[in-house]
Design an enzyme around this catalytic site. Sequence first.
Site, PDB file in Angstrom:
ATOM      1  N   ARG A  66     -45.155  -6.209   3.641  1.00 46.47           N
ATOM      2  CA  ARG A  66     -44.473  -7.175   2.877  1.00 46.47           C
ATOM      3  C   ARG A  66     -45.458  -8.273   2.467  1.00 46.47           C
ATOM      4  O   ARG A  66     -46.071  -8.964   3.480  1.00 46.47           O
ATOM      5  CB  ARG A  66     -43.261  -7.909   3.333  1.00 46.47           C
TER       6      ARG A  66
ATOM      7  N   PHE B  57     -54.243 -19.987  15.988  1.00 46.38           N
ATOM      8  CA  PHE B  57     -53.999 -19.970  14.295  1.00 46.38           C
ATOM      9  C   PHE B  57     -54.884 -20.814  13.792  1.00 46.38           C
ATOM     10  O   PHE B  57     -54.656 -21.506  12.676  1.00 46.38           O
ATOM     11  CB  PHE B  57     -52.576 -20.542  14.139  1.00 46.38           C
ATOM     12  N   LEU B  58     -56.338 -21.055  14.088  1.00 47.77           N
ATOM     13  CA  LEU B  58     -57.231 -21.531  13.447  1.00 47.77           C
ATOM     14  C   LEU B  58     -58.180 -20.436  13.103  1.00 47.77           C
ATOM     15  O   LEU B  58     -59.631 -20.839  13.133  1.00 47.77           O
ATOM     16  CB  LEU B  58     -57.911 -22.526  14.406  1.00 47.77           C
TER      17      LEU B  58
ATOM     18  N   LYS C  47     -36.549 -22.983  13.061  1.00 51.98           N
ATOM     19  CA  LYS C  47     -37.141 -22.032  12.699  1.00 51.98           C
ATOM     20  C   LYS C  47     -38.043 -22.019  11.316  1.00 51.98           C
ATOM     21  O   LYS C  47     -39.156 -21.847  11.575  1.00 51.98           O
ATOM     22  CB  LYS C  47     -36.025 -20.653  12.282  1.00 51.98           C
TER      23      LYS C  47
ATOM     24  N   ALA D 206     -60.103 -18.844  10.266  1.00 55.53           N
ATOM     25  CA  ALA D 206     -60.320 -18.545   8.644  1.00 55.53           C
ATOM     26  C   ALA D 206     -60.166 -17.059   8.288  1.00 55.53           C
ATOM     27  O   ALA D 206     -60.820 -16.308   8.940  1.00 55.53           O
ATOM     28  CB  ALA D 206     -61.288 -19.509   8.162  1.00 55.53           C
TER      29      ALA D 206
ATOM     30  N   GLU E 149     -43.911  -9.839  15.131  1.00 56.14           N
ATOM     31  CA  GLU E 149     -44.436  -8.274  14.807  1.00 56.14           C
ATOM     32  C   GLU E 149     -45.484  -7.872  15.665  1.00 56.14           C
ATOM     33  O   GLU E 149     -46.637  -8.684  15.741  1.00 56.14           O
ATOM     34  CB  GLU E 149     -44.371  -7.889  13.270  1.00 56.14           C
TER      35      GLU E 149
ATOM     36  N   LYS F 277     -42.296 -16.358   2.364  1.00 54.75           N
ATOM     37  CA  LYS F 277     -40.829 -16.675   1.746  1.00 54.75           C
ATOM     38  C   LYS F 277     -40.413 -17.851   2.433  1.00 54.75           C
ATOM     39  O   LYS F 277     -39.499 -18.642   2.012  1.00 54.75           O
ATOM     40  CB  LYS F 277     -40.207 -15.603   1.795  1.00 54.75           C
TER      41      LYS F 277
ATOM     42  N   CYS G  58     -42.175 -13.102   6.414  1.00 61.24           N
ATOM     43  CA  CYS G  58     -41.699 -14.353   7.052  1.00 61.24           C
ATOM     44  C   CYS G  58     -42.327 -15.650   6.477  1.00 61.24           C
ATOM     45  O   CYS G  58     -41.767 -16.225   5.441  1.00 61.24           O
ATOM     46  CB  CYS G  58     -41.556 -14.284   8.531  1.00 61.24           C
TER      47      CYS G  58
ATOM     48  N   LEU H  15     -39.438 -13.934  17.234  1.00 65.18           N
ATOM     49  CA  LEU H  15     -40.369 -13.034  17.689  1.00 65.18           C
ATOM     50  C   LEU H  15     -41.754 -12.760  16.765  1.00 65.18           C
ATOM     51  O   LEU H  15     -41.521 -13.084  15.365  1.00 65.18           O
ATOM     52  CB  LEU H  15     -39.666 -11.463  17.921  1.00 65.18           C
TER      53      LEU H  15
HETATM   54  N1  NAD Z   1     -39.676  -9.678  11.033  1.00 67.33           N
HETATM   55  C1  NAD Z   1     -39.808 -10.714  11.700  1.00 67.33           C
HETATM   56  O1  NAD Z   1     -41.023 -10.808  12.488  1.00 67.33           O
HETATM   57  C2  NAD Z   1     -38.908 -11.641  11.775  1.00 67.33           C
HETATM   58  C3  NAD Z   1     -39.205 -12.613  12.815  1.00 67.33           C
HETATM   59  C4  NAD Z   1     -38.007 -13.754  12.776  1.00 67.33           C
HETATM   60  C5  NAD Z   1     -36.973 -13.718  11.873  1.00 67.33           C
HETATM   61  N2  NAD Z   1     -36.913 -12.783  10.969  1.00 67.33           N
HETATM   62  C6  NAD Z   1     -35.907 -13.128  10.175  1.00 67.33           C
HETATM   63  O2  NAD Z   1     -34.934 -11.857  10.321  1.00 67.33           O
HETATM   64  C7  NAD Z   1     -34.251 -11.657   9.148  1.00 67.33           C
HETATM   65  C8  NAD Z   1     -34.531  -9.966   8.898  1.00 67.33           C
HETATM   66  O3  NAD Z   1     -35.694  -9.786   8.860  1.00 67.33           O
HETATM   67  P1  NAD Z   1     -36.394  -8.251   8.914  1.00 67.33           P
HETATM   68  O4  NAD Z   1     -38.076  -8.354   9.095  1.00 67.33           O
HETATM   69  O5  NAD Z   1     -35.675  -7.671  10.368  1.00 67.33           O
HETATM   70  O6  NAD Z   1     -35.872  -7.581   8.110  1.00 67.33           O
HETATM   71  P2  NAD Z   1     -35.821  -5.981   7.363  1.00 67.33           P
HETATM   72  O7  NAD Z   1     -35.554  -5.898   5.947  1.00 67.33           O
HETATM   73  O8  NAD Z   1     -37.043  -5.112   8.157  1.00 67.33           O
HETATM   74  O9  NAD Z   1     -34.344  -5.620   7.990  1.00 67.33           O
HETATM   75  C9  NAD Z   1     -33.134  -6.080   7.312  1.00 67.33           C
HETATM   76  C10 NAD Z   1     -32.162  -4.974   7.635  1.00 67.33           C
HETATM   77  O10 NAD Z   1     -30.897  -5.567   7.150  1.00 67.33           O
HETATM   78  C11 NAD Z   1     -30.382  -4.244   6.754  1.00 67.33           C
HETATM   79  N3  NAD Z   1     -29.001  -4.663   5.946  1.00 67.33           N
HETATM   80  C12 NAD Z   1     -28.878  -5.465   4.662  1.00 67.33           C
HETATM   81  N4  NAD Z   1     -27.782  -5.671   4.658  1.00 67.33           N
HETATM   82  C13 NAD Z   1     -27.014  -5.439   5.457  1.00 67.33           C
HETATM   83  C14 NAD Z   1     -25.463  -5.513   5.529  1.00 67.33           C
HETATM   84  N5  NAD Z   1     -24.602  -5.876   4.687  1.00 67.33           N
HETATM   85  N6  NAD Z   1     -24.959  -4.747   6.754  1.00 67.33           N
HETATM   86  C15 NAD Z   1     -25.841  -4.292   7.649  1.00 67.33           C
HETATM   87  N7  NAD Z   1     -26.991  -3.985   7.332  1.00 67.33           N
HETATM   88  C16 NAD Z   1     -27.648  -4.775   6.331  1.00 67.33           C
HETATM   89  C17 NAD Z   1     -31.400  -3.438   5.878  1.00 67.33           C
HETATM   90  O11 NAD Z   1     -30.997  -2.164   5.645  1.00 67.33           O
HETATM   91  C18 NAD Z   1     -32.267  -3.632   6.915  1.00 67.33           C
HETATM   92  O12 NAD Z   1     -32.472  -2.585   7.687  1.00 67.33           O
HETATM   93  C19 NAD Z   1     -34.949 -12.396   8.075  1.00 67.33           C
HETATM   94  O13 NAD Z   1     -34.201 -13.398   7.830  1.00 67.33           O
HETATM   95  C20 NAD Z   1     -36.194 -12.778   8.557  1.00 67.33           C
HETATM   96  O14 NAD Z   1     -36.729 -13.990   7.982  1.00 67.33           O
HETATM   97  C21 NAD Z   1     -37.712 -11.730  10.860  1.00 67.33           C
END
Ligand code: NAD
Length: 461
Positions: A356, A275-276, A230, A278, A178, A289, A286, A176
């Site tokens: 972030r 995605f081009l 991914k 500049a 954001e 990191k 994401c 997804l």
């Molecule tokens: N944000 C994006 O657009 C997106 C898209 C694809 C993949 N991802 C991946 O998804 C994952 C989450 O990303 P995010 O942006 O939602 O992060 P985020 O920091 O917004 O959310 C993570 C949530 O996990 C909770 N958490 C942590 N440890 C926990 C536990 N032990 N039990 C229950 N809850 C716990 C935190 O409190 C937090 O609310 C990452 O690996 C990210 O790379 C994110």
Amino acid sequence: MTNTPPSAASTTSPLPHSPGGDVVKVGVVGLGYLGAVHAACMAELGHEVVGFDIDERKLAALQQGRAPFFEPGLPELLARVTGGEADGSITFTTDVADLKSCEVVFVCVGTPQRKGELAADTTYVQAAFESLADVMAGPALLVGKSTVPVGTAARLADVLADRAPDLELAWNPEFLREGHAVTDTLTPDRFVLGVLSERAESQLRRVYARPIAAGTPVLVADYATAELVKTAANAFLATKISFINAMAEVCEAAGGDVKVLADAIGHDDRIGRKFLNAGVGFGGGCLPKDIRAFMARAGELGADQALTFLREVDSINMRRRAKVVDLAREACGGSFIGRKIAVLGAAFKPHSDDVRDSPAISIAAQARLQGADVVVTDPEAVANAQRLWGDLTYTEDTDEALRGADVVLLLTEWPQYVGLDPTHVASLTRGRQVIDGRNVLDAAPWRAAGFTYRALGRPNA
Ligand SMILES: NC(=O)c1ccc[n+]([C@@H]2O[C@H](COP(=O)([O-])OP(=O)(O)OC[C@H]3O[C@@H](n4cnc5c(N)ncnc54)[C@H](O)[C@@H]3O)[C@@H](O)[C@H]2O)c1
């Protein structure tokens, strides 16, 4: 280019009902940008959902049917699924034991960069699976959605085999974006199912029955391939952005125009125009990191040479931020001391409140460190930015940010900033300098209003 957020109406699922109305009892662990949207969408798809997070602030908002962060369409979707208007239902909890009778549990916790290292911190993922291993009452499918280093799923499967042999593991990475998260979850481009058994595959097909019936392709893979899909996708997207930003550097040296160059090469459908754009480059929770963790993991696997190019992708990206700071200092006459900078945008992209690794914040902080009086504005991200970087001055009022500014920096392409009237801006600012960090402003009216317009990779005249 500006992304259009999905309309509120689009949160009502356009999908057909699942064949036989098969309701799955679904758990979601981690209710951040990924998990909260996933949980609400699973209820919209007709399932009985329990969402769990350890963050009580997030939980309190969700329990009241409020979105804990800004995501277009999510408030309307939460209202539907908590208000009984959707086919499914949703409840939220801070007790993981409330997930014990779920048939399928998605793990959506964070995998941030480890401090002082390139590698990802997978301790939250590990902790989430271990707590599920302790509480699940019977056979269930645990599904990882977090972005993890390849090999994580195999390691977690071993942990489950030891501690809770009734639990099976699948890896189902999430793609997804954001700002488009609701539609991307309800109608994704594709599903990637990393599974070891037909049973796991068929459980996931039950959960996703409606989008699959509507035509979303399904790719079935082993764990390693699912994890790699991914990180490879994010590495490709980051590379595409850094490629055009490298071309911007060359255009700056040679006197070319990167926007025309991007349009011209983008007409070749092997390249494509997306995605081009500049500008100040990529950021967020994401891409930065994920490419660093990918390099670190390739190193552990002895395949570091395969990904050394990502080091360059990262450096190009960071250089663009430094370039904007240099341009801003130049626009201030060589020093930031005694100068006011208006920064338009704090979020890493428009239609999100996610700050972030935001290029906007990193540029604003650098100008501040070098002595500028920096005022940052953003329609949605001020509270998040303030929480993390309290040293900058913030306002949600664009005019207030612009008032008395010597230099205006556009760093997040929210439509309200792209659409600013330069004559109105000129009536507020002290200086007549604008730096377009996203290449989205029409230079002519800004110049007509008396501004010196600078953008990345474009001629000054
Ligand atoms: N944000 C994006 O657009 C997106 C898209 C694809 C993949 N991802 C991946 O998804 C994952 C989450 O990303 P995010 O942006 O939602 O992060 P985020 O920091 O917004 O959310 C993570 C949530 O996990 C909770 N958490 C942590 N440890 C926990 C536990 N032990 N039990 C229950 N809850 C716990 C935190 O409190 C937090 O609310 C990452 O690996 C990210 O790379 C994110």
